[in-house]
Write a protein that holds these residues in place. Structure first.
Motif, PDB file in Angstrom:
ATOM      1  N   ALA A 153     -80.956  41.487  -8.450  1.00  0.00           N
ATOM      2  CA  ALA A 153     -81.471  41.488  -9.823  1.00  0.00           C
ATOM      3  C   ALA A 153     -80.467  42.150 -10.750  1.00  0.00           C
ATOM      4  O   ALA A 153     -79.843  43.153 -10.395  1.00  0.00           O
ATOM      5  CB  ALA A 153     -82.805  42.231  -9.890  1.00  0.00           C
ATOM      6  N   ASN A 155     -79.405  42.305 -15.349  1.00  0.00           N
ATOM      7  CA  ASN A 155     -79.575  41.797 -16.708  1.00  0.00           C
ATOM      8  C   ASN A 155     -78.348  40.966 -17.053  1.00  0.00           C
ATOM      9  O   ASN A 155     -77.224  41.475 -17.083  1.00  0.00           O
ATOM     10  CB  ASN A 155     -79.718  42.960 -17.699  1.00  0.00           C
ATOM     11  N   ALA A 188     -86.925  43.777 -13.766  1.00  0.00           N
ATOM     12  CA  ALA A 188     -86.120  43.942 -12.555  1.00  0.00           C
ATOM     13  C   ALA A 188     -86.681  45.055 -11.688  1.00  0.00           C
ATOM     14  O   ALA A 188     -86.740  44.931 -10.454  1.00  0.00           O
ATOM     15  CB  ALA A 188     -84.670  44.238 -12.924  1.00  0.00           C
ATOM     16  N   TRP A 200     -80.613  45.651  -6.658  1.00  0.00           N
ATOM     17  CA  TRP A 200     -80.711  45.701  -8.118  1.00  0.00           C
ATOM     18  C   TRP A 200     -79.448  46.342  -8.661  1.00  0.00           C
ATOM     19  O   TRP A 200     -79.077  47.454  -8.252  1.00  0.00           O
ATOM     20  CB  TRP A 200     -81.952  46.519  -8.497  1.00  0.00           C
TER      21      TRP A 200
END
Length: 338
Positions: A153, A155, A188, A200
């Motif tokens: 995960a 952004n 997330a 992550w």
């Protein structure tokens, strides 16, 4: 004084004027009055600042209203607008909803490739330990090599996008060897907690929160892979038209940043309520994120260019870009054939 001139002399201009007037017994208010008299016709009604939870200096300024106090003599109000991450903040800058913002290394590159009209002005020191790829404490993943084929995960277009690319390269893996799952930080974390992703890629203070609250384990951080600079950007026309407002902003940033460096625990206690985090989490993040704004130089821009070139090679951005075009005074230099 133009923003181009500001980048040449750094943060000394406003402070020097203030010290000079102090010799005659005049304080900050008097400085503001004198500046306001000179710039009254040129001042905007407000300065709209885009910030994230990771922008601790902005959050400290907001909590203490230090910037508002400095700008009162100039008749400039301050509006604070929060964003979940850098890419969303730059969308706000591009559509004209904010004038200034704080982001990491990657978001400006994606934004420039998409045609956003901004300039780099100042930056914070490198903080490679303030972003990392983490896994649940019970995960069997121990090394970056173990991420092959796994869901990570992140952004999209944020600093950790570049972090992921570099740590994979350093471990002999390609970006295509993992399955990126693009989610903003809150989503997330939810996916991370319920096991919907294997790892992550995240930055502070979300990183510190995951470590403290979830016992998340770091597989790799930015050490030896990335600089993880942070940048303060301004909408180009605002920067060109109102350099005096930005001078005041960056002088206050410098002073508030110094307070954070001097006493992270005290600063954490002040900003934690606004960030919605425990002071312990915020202090952990602050200690990994040194403050100290300085003008963006050609050398720093060259570091950004390296990131942009990597993104272009991986086709993560639609076209190659020239970071130098987004430095203050770039339009003037281009007109002069420099």
């Amino acid at each position: 004084m133009t923003i181009g001139r500001w980048t040449e002399v750094g943060l000394q201009g406003f402070a020097a004027i203030r010290r000079g007037l102090a010799r005659w017994g005049l304080g900050v208010a008097a400085v503001g009055f004198c500046l306001a008299s000179t710039w009254a016709a040129d001042n905007p009604a407000e300065l709209r600042i885009g910030f994230q939870k990771s922008a601790s200096v902005f959050v400290l300024q907001k909590s203490q209203r230090s910037l508002e106090k400095r700008l009162v003599p100039l008749g400039v109000a301050v509006k604070w607008v929060e964003f979940p991450a850098g890419p969303q903040l730059l969308e706000g800058l591009n559509v004209g909803s904010i004038d200034v913002g704080y982001v990491g290394e990657a978001p400006p590159i994606f934004a420039q490739a998409a045609g956003a009209n901004f300039v780099y002005v100042v930056f914070d020191p490198a903080a490679p330990g303030a972003e990392a790829i983490i896994v649940p404490k019970t995960s069997a993943i121990r090394t970056v090599a173990d991420l092959k084929g796994k869901k990570v995960a992140l952004n999209k277009g944020s600093n950790v996008h570049y972090l992921l690319v570099r740590v994979l390269q350093n471990s002999g893996l390609a970006y295509a060897d993992v399955q990126p799952v693009f989610l903003p930080p809150a989503d997330a974390r939810a996916a991370f907690e319920r096991g919907a992703v294997d790892a992550w890629a995240i930055w502070d203070p979300f990183l510190a929160a995951a470590q403290t609250q979830l016992g998340a384990r770091i597989v790799a951080d930015g050490q030896g892979a990335v600089n993880n600079y942070a940048y303060y950007l301004a909408e180009r026309q605002y920067a060109e038209k109102y350099p005096q407002v930005l001078d005041v902003l960056f002088e206050d940033l410098r002073e508030q940043g110094a307070l954070i460096n001097q006493d992270p625990a005290k600063a954490a206690a002040r900003v934690a309520p606004l960030q919605g985090l425990d002071p312990e989490v915020v202090e952990r993040a602050l200690r990994r994120n040194p403050s100290g704004v300085a003008p963006v130089t050609a050398a720093i821009a060259a570091q950004q260019q390296k990131i942009a070139d990597v993104f272009a090679e991986l086709k993560l951005i639609p076209k190659p870009i020239r970071v130098a075009d987004t430095l203050p005074g770039a339009a003037t230099r281009a007109a002069q054939g420099k």
